[in-house]
Scaffold this active site. Structure first.
Site, PDB file in Angstrom:
ATOM      1  N   ASP A 149      31.622  34.093  59.981  1.00  0.00           N
ATOM      2  CA  ASP A 149      30.667  33.593  58.976  1.00  0.00           C
ATOM      3  C   ASP A 149      31.330  32.547  58.077  1.00  0.00           C
ATOM      4  O   ASP A 149      30.656  31.840  57.333  1.00  0.00           O
ATOM      5  CB  ASP A 149      30.158  34.754  58.102  1.00  0.00           C
ATOM      6  CG  ASP A 149      28.751  35.185  58.504  1.00  0.00           C
ATOM      7  OD1 ASP A 149      28.019  34.349  59.061  1.00  0.00           O
ATOM      8  OD2 ASP A 149      28.406  36.357  58.253  1.00  0.00           O
ATOM      9  N   GLN A 175      26.478  41.713  57.733  1.00  0.00           N
ATOM     10  CA  GLN A 175      25.184  41.138  57.338  1.00  0.00           C
ATOM     11  C   GLN A 175      24.962  41.344  55.835  1.00  0.00           C
ATOM     12  O   GLN A 175      24.990  42.461  55.339  1.00  0.00           O
ATOM     13  CB  GLN A 175      24.053  41.795  58.153  1.00  0.00           C
ATOM     14  CG  GLN A 175      22.677  41.204  57.896  1.00  0.00           C
ATOM     15  CD  GLN A 175      22.574  39.723  58.276  1.00  0.00           C
ATOM     16  OE1 GLN A 175      23.007  39.314  59.350  1.00  0.00           O
ATOM     17  NE2 GLN A 175      22.020  38.916  57.385  1.00  0.00           N
ATOM     18  N   LYS A 227      20.250  36.678  65.831  1.00  0.00           N
ATOM     19  CA  LYS A 227      21.655  36.495  66.208  1.00  0.00           C
ATOM     20  C   LYS A 227      21.944  37.217  67.532  1.00  0.00           C
ATOM     21  O   LYS A 227      22.663  36.700  68.382  1.00  0.00           O
ATOM     22  CB  LYS A 227      22.571  37.017  65.090  1.00  0.00           C
ATOM     23  CG  LYS A 227      22.485  36.166  63.830  1.00  0.00           C
ATOM     24  CD  LYS A 227      23.160  36.814  62.624  1.00  0.00           C
ATOM     25  CE  LYS A 227      22.866  36.031  61.349  1.00  0.00           C
ATOM     26  NZ  LYS A 227      23.406  36.669  60.127  1.00  0.00           N
TER      27      LYS A 227
END
Ligand code: NAP
Length: 285
Positions: free
Chosen positions: A118, A95, A51
């Site tokens: 997300d 995460q 990422k």
């Protein structure tokens, strides 16, 4: 037989996003992502690295906040609330997975939906269910699958789509996004009786389970598009998906490799979500 090349398609998405970020920079807007990492889970470290690389390629700014495994839910929420209020950040990514001592749903709930790149908050998931028009911040992996289907012009409308796996971050939202596009969708899971009877009917078969070899060639219809979302580590350290790639390759119309299929698409769609969030926060159409 066509390989659905996630590296190529994601590369094109990232190039377009880099141009868009440059244009935003010209008007003094600098898309910036905050990344919260708890502990040192090797898979998480590897995902974070990919990422971060994509951020560097697109010009999206990145700031990472690392915490020890023993962090509390409350401390994490405190940090997220500070990031919500900080106007220099346009996206917040926590995460996953978080350690067992942290209550993940509460942490996700704390993220401002405007910065939820997300697409995991109830607000963004709920919006995504309404129609394609409300998928701005939809979850990145299902979005990546849809982008691949679009790129290779695989017809979704009127197709039989079967999704194996019903997690909140992949299977369920992917089923909804296929339904938004007028596929006839069947969602299978661990309690599904006779999985093969469903997968054999699929024009589009998406598999997101995390079990190598779950889908064998006899479970796939001739000419089907097989989207393998699973990521599994083999004993030799290499990666594989949930499908028997070599045998299905001979029979399917399209198939995604693992690695190099849905994985890079997920990362590209995360970048897309950061740019979308930045534009929406700044009222740019
Ligand atoms: P998850 O939360 O563990 O969900 C797995 C799903 O598969 C669950 O719905 C589970 O049902 C179902 N399942 C388990 N065994 C099954 C079986 N034998 N037959 C049918 N369904 C079965 O995992 P996830 O987060 O959705 O991820 C799934 C896979 O995708 C993992 O390998 C993950 O690493 C990978 N992944 C890849 C990407 C990418 O970018 N390529 C992104 C995210 C995840 P129950 O809940 O009822 O047990």
């Amino acid at each position: 037989m066509k390989i659905l090349d996630g590296i190529k398609v994601s590369g094109e998405i990232l190039r377009k996003l880099a141009d868009e970020v440059s244009r935003l920079n010209l008007v003094h807007i600098h898309p910036k992502l905050a990344v919260i990492l708890v502990g040192k889970n090797p898979a998480s470290l590897s995902y974070i690295k990919q990422k971060q690389k994509a951020c560097a390629r697109t010009g999206i700014e990145w700031e990472q906040f690392d915490y020890e495994e023993d962090i509390t839910t409350e401390k994490l929420i405190e940090k997220i609330e500070a990031l919500n209020a900080d106007e220099t950040f346009h996206g917040i990514l926590v995460q996953l997975p978080l350690p067992k001592n942290v209550y993940t749903p509460k942490v996700i709930k704390a993220i401002d939906p405007k910065k939820d790149v997300d697409g995991f908050t109830a607000y963004n998931l709920g919006k995504m269910f309404l129609s394609t028009e409300f998928e701005h911040l939809a979850p990145c992996t299902p979005k990546g699958v849809i982008r691949l289907l679009e790129y290779y012009q695989i017809p979704v409308k009127g197709s039989e789509a079967v999704v194996v796996g019903h997690s909140n971050i992949v299977g369920k939202p992917l089923s909804a996004m296929l339904l938004n596009r007028d596929a006839t969708v069947t969602t299978c899971h661990i309690h599904t009786k006779d999985l093969a009877s469903h997968t054999k009917r699929a024009d589009i078969l998406c598999v997101a389970v995390g079990k190598p070899g779950l889908i064998t060639a006899d479970m796939v219809k001739d000419g089907a598009a097989v989207i393998d979302i699973g990521i599994n580590k083999k004993k030799d350290g290499s990666l594989c998906g949930d499908t028997d790639f070599d045998e299905i390759f001979k029979k399917a119309g399209y198939i995604t490799p693992v690695p190099g299929g849905v994985g890079p698409m997920t990362v590209a769609c995360l970048m897309e979500n950061v740019v979308t969030a930045t534009k929406r926060i700044n009222n740019i159409p």
